[in-house]
Design a protein around this motif. Structure first.
Motif, PDB file in Angstrom:
ATOM      1  N   LYS A 133       0.796  -1.231  -0.011  1.00  0.00           N
ATOM      2  CA  LYS A 133       0.042  -0.025   0.139  1.00  0.00           C
ATOM      3  C   LYS A 133       0.941   1.217   0.050  1.00  0.00           C
ATOM      4  N   LEU A 134       2.186   1.096   0.631  1.00  0.00           N
ATOM      5  CA  LEU A 134       2.874   2.410   0.816  1.00  0.00           C
ATOM      6  C   LEU A 134       3.408   2.663  -0.820  1.00  0.00           C
ATOM      7  N   ARG A 135       3.838   1.337  -1.260  1.00  0.00           N
ATOM      8  CA  ARG A 135       4.318   1.665  -2.802  1.00  0.00           C
ATOM      9  C   ARG A 135       3.111   2.268  -3.732  1.00  0.00           C
ATOM     10  N   ILE A 136       1.843   1.959  -3.422  1.00  0.00           N
ATOM     11  CA  ILE A 136       0.900   2.372  -4.460  1.00  0.00           C
ATOM     12  C   ILE A 136       0.832   4.089  -3.912  1.00  0.00           C
ATOM     13  N   LYS A 137       0.854   4.423  -2.476  1.00  0.00           N
ATOM     14  CA  LYS A 137       0.907   5.832  -2.397  1.00  0.00           C
ATOM     15  C   LYS A 137       2.031   6.652  -2.822  1.00  0.00           C
ATOM     16  N   ILE A 138       3.200   5.895  -2.937  1.00  0.00           N
ATOM     17  CA  ILE A 138       4.258   6.827  -3.544  1.00  0.00           C
ATOM     18  C   ILE A 138       4.055   6.952  -4.970  1.00  0.00           C
ATOM     19  N   LEU A 139       3.797   5.840  -5.734  1.00  0.00           N
ATOM     20  CA  LEU A 139       3.649   5.921  -7.005  1.00  0.00           C
ATOM     21  C   LEU A 139       2.449   7.038  -7.484  1.00  0.00           C
ATOM     22  N   ARG A 173       1.616   9.350  -5.671  1.00  0.00           N
ATOM     23  CA  ARG A 173       2.134  10.818  -5.287  1.00  0.00           C
ATOM     24  C   ARG A 173       3.355  11.399  -6.415  1.00  0.00           C
ATOM     25  N   LEU A 174       3.981  10.646  -6.879  1.00  0.00           N
ATOM     26  CA  LEU A 174       5.119  10.790  -7.870  1.00  0.00           C
ATOM     27  C   LEU A 174       4.878  10.766  -9.358  1.00  0.00           C
ATOM     28  N   PHE A 175       3.695   9.901  -9.693  1.00  0.00           N
ATOM     29  CA  PHE A 175       3.518   9.829 -11.117  1.00  0.00           C
ATOM     30  C   PHE A 175       2.396  10.577 -11.584  1.00  0.00           C
ATOM     31  N   LEU A 176       1.537  11.042 -10.664  1.00  0.00           N
ATOM     32  CA  LEU A 176       0.579  11.830 -11.320  1.00  0.00           C
ATOM     33  C   LEU A 176       1.064  13.394 -11.966  1.00  0.00           C
ATOM     34  N   ASN A 177       1.809  14.281 -11.201  1.00  0.00           N
ATOM     35  CA  ASN A 177       2.229  15.382 -11.469  1.00  0.00           C
ATOM     36  C   ASN A 177       3.893  15.225 -11.482  1.00  0.00           C
ATOM     37  N   THR A 178       4.532  14.873 -12.804  1.00  0.00           N
ATOM     38  CA  THR A 178       6.052  14.505 -12.597  1.00  0.00           C
ATOM     39  C   THR A 178       6.685  15.794 -12.424  1.00  0.00           C
ATOM     40  N   GLU A 179       6.295  16.990 -12.556  1.00  0.00           N
ATOM     41  CA  GLU A 179       7.070  17.991 -11.978  1.00  0.00           C
ATOM     42  C   GLU A 179       7.210  18.216 -10.710  1.00  0.00           C
ATOM     43  N   ARG A 180       6.615  17.441  -9.911  1.00  0.00           N
ATOM     44  CA  ARG A 180       6.649  17.303  -8.534  1.00  0.00           C
ATOM     45  C   ARG A 180       7.751  16.337  -8.209  1.00  0.00           C
ATOM     46  N   HIS A 181       8.335  16.648  -6.924  1.00  0.00           N
ATOM     47  CA  HIS A 181       9.406  15.791  -6.488  1.00  0.00           C
ATOM     48  C   HIS A 181       9.042  15.707  -4.809  1.00  0.00           C
ATOM     49  N   ALA A 182       9.751  14.540  -4.269  1.00  0.00           N
ATOM     50  CA  ALA A 182       9.655  14.666  -2.656  1.00  0.00           C
ATOM     51  C   ALA A 182      10.884  13.995  -1.933  1.00  0.00           C
ATOM     52  N   TYR A 183      10.801  14.432  -0.697  1.00  0.00           N
ATOM     53  CA  TYR A 183      12.094  13.936   0.088  1.00  0.00           C
ATOM     54  C   TYR A 183      11.508  12.962   0.788  1.00  0.00           C
ATOM     55  N   LEU A 184      12.626  11.930   1.347  1.00  0.00           N
ATOM     56  CA  LEU A 184      12.138  10.849   2.039  1.00  0.00           C
ATOM     57  C   LEU A 184      11.308  11.281   3.304  1.00  0.00           C
ATOM     58  N   ARG A 185      11.823  12.252   4.247  1.00  0.00           N
ATOM     59  CA  ARG A 185      10.912  12.452   5.424  1.00  0.00           C
ATOM     60  C   ARG A 185       9.629  13.193   5.068  1.00  0.00           C
ATOM     61  N   LEU A 240       7.675  12.308   2.550  1.00  0.00           N
ATOM     62  CA  LEU A 240       6.830  11.186   2.364  1.00  0.00           C
ATOM     63  C   LEU A 240       6.468  10.572   3.578  1.00  0.00           C
ATOM     64  N   ALA A 241       7.398  10.256   4.573  1.00  0.00           N
ATOM     65  CA  ALA A 241       7.010   9.615   5.715  1.00  0.00           C
ATOM     66  C   ALA A 241       6.044  10.150   6.717  1.00  0.00           C
ATOM     67  N   GLU A 242       6.281  11.706   6.622  1.00  0.00           N
ATOM     68  CA  GLU A 242       5.304  12.424   7.309  1.00  0.00           C
ATOM     69  C   GLU A 242       3.986  12.479   6.785  1.00  0.00           C
ATOM     70  N   PHE A 283       2.503  10.251   4.598  1.00  0.00           N
ATOM     71  CA  PHE A 283       1.906   8.942   4.807  1.00  0.00           C
ATOM     72  C   PHE A 283       1.868   8.412   6.034  1.00  0.00           C
ATOM     73  N   ASP A 284       2.293   9.117   7.215  1.00  0.00           N
ATOM     74  CA  ASP A 284       2.329   8.733   8.410  1.00  0.00           C
ATOM     75  C   ASP A 284       3.004   7.079   8.612  1.00  0.00           C
ATOM     76  N   SER A 285       4.318   7.071   8.012  1.00  0.00           N
ATOM     77  CA  SER A 285       4.954   5.669   8.122  1.00  0.00           C
ATOM     78  C   SER A 285       6.427   6.157   8.582  1.00  0.00           C
ATOM     79  N   SER A 286       7.241   5.252   9.013  1.00  0.00           N
ATOM     80  CA  SER A 286       8.525   5.458   9.370  1.00  0.00           C
ATOM     81  C   SER A 286       9.360   5.720   8.135  1.00  0.00           C
ATOM     82  N   PRO A 287      10.382   6.390   8.260  1.00  0.00           N
ATOM     83  CA  PRO A 287      11.381   6.911   7.280  1.00  0.00           C
ATOM     84  C   PRO A 287      12.136   5.611   6.706  1.00  0.00           C
TER      85      PRO A 287
END
Length: 189
Positions: free
Chosen positions: A12-18, A20-32, A34-36, A38-42
Motif C-alpha cells: 500500500k505504501l508503494r501505491i501511495k508513492i506511485l 504521489r510521484l506519477f500524477l504530476n511529474t514536475e513534482r518531487h519529494a524528500y524521504l522525510r 513522504l514519511a510524514e 503517509f504517516d510511516s517510518s522513514p
C-alpha cells in the motif's frame, strides 16, 4: 485505499508513492516529507524508494543533505503508469465529463493536493472559459459518486484568470487540459 493498483501491487505504501510521484511529474519529494505525509517510518519509506529506484521507476538527486525523488519519465512503462495513476484518481473521468459538456472551456487546471500527487479526497479544479455552471454542478455530483472523491471547482473567465495568473505561481498546479485556441491566454508556469 482501493485503487486500480490494488492486487497488482501488494504494498500500500508503494501505491501511495506511485500516486504521489506519477500524477504530476514536475513534482518531487524528500524521504522525510513522504514519511510524514503517509504517516510511516522513514525506514519503511526508504525501503520502498530504494526498491523503486532499483527498478529504475524513480530518479533521485542530491539537494544539499537531502535526496529528492521523482518519477523516471524515461522509463519504458512511464506513460502506462502515469495513465494508470490518472485513472485510479479519476482524472480521466473528470476530464471526459468536463471537456465534452461544459460549454466553451479554455483550460482546466488541477491545483493543490492532487497537483502534488497527494490523494487527499478533495480534488481542486480551476476551470477557465464560458462554463455552464448548472451543467457543471450536475457533472460534478455524478463524477464524485463515480470516483468516490469530492470535487471543488473555481470557474473563471479568461480575463479573471489573467488578473489572478500570478496567484498560481506559488501553488502546486497541473494543467490537465488546454484548448489550442486558448494559447493566447498566458500559461501558468
Amino acid at each position: 485505499m482501493e485503487t486500480l493498483f490494488t492486487g497488482l501491487i501488494t504494498s500500500k505504501l508503494r501505491i501511495k508513492i506511485l500516486m504521489r510521484l506519477f500524477l504530476n511529474t514536475e513534482r518531487h519529494a524528500y524521504l522525510r516529507e513522504l514519511a510524514e505525509e503517509f504517516d510511516s517510518s522513514p525506514s519503511q519509506i526508504k525501503s520502498e524508494l530504494d526498491q523503486m529506484r532499483e527498478a529504475d521507476l524513480l530518479t533521485s538527486r542530491k539537494n544539499g543533505r537531502q535526496v529528492l525523488f521523482s518519477a523516471n519519465t524515461k522509463h519504458p512503462v512511464f506513460n502506462e503508469l502515469h495513465s494508470m495513476v490518472k485513472k485510479a484518481l479519476g482524472m480521466d473521468r473528470i476530464l471526459d465529463s468536463i471537456i465534452m459538456r461544459l460549454g466553451n472551456l479554455q483550460k482546466a487546471i488541477l491545483v493543490d493536493d492532487y497537483a502534488k500527487g497527494k490523494d487527499s479526497g478533495i480534488i481542486d479544479l480551476v476551470l477557465i472559459g464560458d462554463i455552464d455552471k448548472q451543467n457543471l454542478l450536475d457533472l460534478t455530483i455524478k463524477t464524485e459518486r463515480y470516483i468516490k472523491r469530492k470535487i471543488r471547482t473555481l470557474v473563471l473567465t479568461p480575463e479573471e484568470y489573467e488578473k489572478l495568473n500570478n496567484q498560481w505561481l506559488n501553488r502546486p498546479f497541473l494543467i490537465l487540459w488546454e484548448c489550442e485556441r486558448a494559447s493566447s491566454t498566458p500559461a501558468v508556469s
